[in-house]
Design a protein around this motif. Structure first.
Motif, PDB file in Angstrom:
ATOM      1  N   ALA A  28     -17.637 -58.273  53.644  1.00  0.00           N
ATOM      2  CA  ALA A  28     -16.714 -57.203  53.251  1.00  0.00           C
ATOM      3  C   ALA A  28     -17.468 -55.952  52.786  1.00  0.00           C
ATOM      4  N   MET A  29     -18.638 -56.128  52.197  1.00  0.00           N
ATOM      5  CA  MET A  29     -19.405 -55.003  51.687  1.00  0.00           C
ATOM      6  C   MET A  29     -20.445 -54.492  52.683  1.00  0.00           C
ATOM      7  N   SER A  30     -20.543 -55.063  53.855  1.00  0.00           N
ATOM      8  CA  SER A  30     -21.624 -54.727  54.775  1.00  0.00           C
ATOM      9  C   SER A  30     -21.639 -53.254  55.175  1.00  0.00           C
ATOM     10  N   ASP A  31     -20.496 -52.622  55.258  1.00  0.00           N
ATOM     11  CA  ASP A  31     -20.483 -51.206  55.629  1.00  0.00           C
ATOM     12  C   ASP A  31     -20.779 -50.289  54.439  1.00  0.00           C
ATOM     13  N   ARG A  32     -20.775 -50.791  53.217  1.00  0.00           N
ATOM     14  CA  ARG A  32     -21.034 -49.976  52.029  1.00  0.00           C
ATOM     15  C   ARG A  32     -22.415 -50.212  51.437  1.00  0.00           C
ATOM     16  N   ILE A  33     -23.168 -51.189  51.946  1.00  0.00           N
ATOM     17  CA  ILE A  33     -24.494 -51.466  51.409  1.00  0.00           C
ATOM     18  C   ILE A  33     -25.463 -50.483  52.051  1.00  0.00           C
ATOM     19  N   VAL A  34     -25.730 -49.393  51.345  1.00  0.00           N
ATOM     20  CA  VAL A  34     -26.626 -48.355  51.816  1.00  0.00           C
ATOM     21  C   VAL A  34     -27.377 -47.849  50.595  1.00  0.00           C
ATOM     22  N   PHE A  35     -28.679 -47.642  50.746  1.00  0.00           N
ATOM     23  CA  PHE A  35     -29.435 -47.106  49.627  1.00  0.00           C
ATOM     24  C   PHE A  35     -29.044 -45.661  49.370  1.00  0.00           C
ATOM     25  N   PHE A  36     -28.936 -44.882  50.434  1.00  0.00           N
ATOM     26  CA  PHE A  36     -28.465 -43.511  50.293  1.00  0.00           C
ATOM     27  C   PHE A  36     -28.047 -42.995  51.658  1.00  0.00           C
ATOM     28  N   SER A  37     -27.278 -41.924  51.657  1.00  0.00           N
ATOM     29  CA  SER A  37     -26.867 -41.250  52.888  1.00  0.00           C
ATOM     30  C   SER A  37     -27.694 -39.988  53.033  1.00  0.00           C
ATOM     31  N   SER A  38     -28.074 -39.669  54.241  1.00  0.00           N
ATOM     32  CA  SER A  38     -28.827 -38.438  54.479  1.00  0.00           C
ATOM     33  C   SER A  38     -27.845 -37.284  54.649  1.00  0.00           C
ATOM     34  N   PRO A  39     -28.308 -36.041  54.531  1.00  0.00           N
ATOM     35  CA  PRO A  39     -27.421 -34.904  54.773  1.00  0.00           C
ATOM     36  C   PRO A  39     -26.811 -34.934  56.180  1.00  0.00           C
ATOM     37  N   SER A  40     -27.554 -35.412  57.173  1.00  0.00           N
ATOM     38  CA  SER A  40     -27.010 -35.527  58.530  1.00  0.00           C
ATOM     39  C   SER A  40     -25.858 -36.518  58.579  1.00  0.00           C
ATOM     40  N   ASP A  41     -25.986 -37.635  57.836  1.00  0.00           N
ATOM     41  CA  ASP A  41     -24.904 -38.628  57.783  1.00  0.00           C
ATOM     42  C   ASP A  41     -23.645 -38.011  57.185  1.00  0.00           C
ATOM     43  N   ILE A  42     -23.809 -37.238  56.130  1.00  0.00           N
ATOM     44  CA  ILE A  42     -22.657 -36.627  55.469  1.00  0.00           C
ATOM     45  C   ILE A  42     -22.028 -35.563  56.362  1.00  0.00           C
ATOM     46  N   ALA A  43     -22.870 -34.779  57.052  1.00  0.00           N
ATOM     47  CA  ALA A  43     -22.351 -33.735  57.942  1.00  0.00           C
ATOM     48  C   ALA A  43     -21.640 -34.329  59.153  1.00  0.00           C
ATOM     49  N   GLY A  79     -33.978 -31.905  57.402  1.00  0.00           N
ATOM     50  CA  GLY A  79     -34.515 -31.188  58.537  1.00  0.00           C
ATOM     51  C   GLY A  79     -33.454 -30.810  59.550  1.00  0.00           C
ATOM     52  N   ALA A  80     -32.413 -31.616  59.657  1.00  0.00           N
ATOM     53  CA  ALA A  80     -31.336 -31.351  60.614  1.00  0.00           C
ATOM     54  C   ALA A  80     -30.105 -30.758  59.932  1.00  0.00           C
ATOM     55  N   ALA A  81     -29.823 -31.182  58.722  1.00  0.00           N
ATOM     56  CA  ALA A  81     -28.639 -30.708  57.996  1.00  0.00           C
ATOM     57  C   ALA A  81     -29.018 -30.486  56.534  1.00  0.00           C
ATOM     58  N   THR A  82     -28.216 -29.681  55.858  1.00  0.00           N
ATOM     59  CA  THR A  82     -28.448 -29.366  54.450  1.00  0.00           C
ATOM     60  C   THR A  82     -27.142 -29.508  53.685  1.00  0.00           C
TER      61      THR A  82
END
Length: 153
Positions: A28-43, A79-82
């Protein structure tokens, strides 16, 4: 069935139930287990305002500005997004432009990441003072600040 066999079968069934429960929780938590999101992921994603997450990347050079209310604004880039970040609090000593950072907080409706904690990446040479003292006592530390190494005795 003897008393010992019943006890062992009960322990076995309880173990299987615990393993299944742990597996379901991890799935159930597999999609939320992330150390951090990069700016590209957020964009790239349509992150809903108010979503709590960790943002990781490099502090964009020339982006750190102190605000009038005692806070700091800066941008995190990969480098790709800010992504612009607003933080109110004491920044870590190792926080500087061009260095790695992980900020934890909420995504705002205006696209600004409102951080409530900021962690700065230390360099690979960093060692706590207690560890350095212990290594010096053992004769395994170079005085030029180089990382510890094995010294033949």
């Amino acid at each position: 069935m003897t008393r010992k066999q019943r006890r062992l079968s009960l322990i076995g069934v309880a173990g299987v139930v615990l393993i299944c429960a742990a597996g379901l929780v991890l799935y159930a938590m597999s999609d939320r287990i992330v150390f951090f999101s990069s700016p590209s992921d957020i964009a790239a994603s349509t992150t809903a305002p108010g979503t709590r997450l960790r943002l990781g990347g490099l502090v964009a050079v020339g982006s750190v500005e102190k605000t009038t209310d005692g806070g700091v604004t800066f941008a995190v880039t990969d480098g790709a997004a800010t992504v612009p970040v607003a933080y109110r609090g004491i920044l870590p000593d190792l926080f500087s432009e061009g260095e790695g950072v992980v900020a934890e907080g909420l995504v705002g409706s205006d696209g600004v990441f409102a951080a409530d904690s900021v962690l700065a990446k230390h360099d690979e040479q960093y060692m706590p003072r207690e560890v350095v003292d212990a290594l010096k006592a053992q004769g395994m530390w170079q005085e030029d600040g180089a990382p510890p190494h094995a010294v033949e005795q």
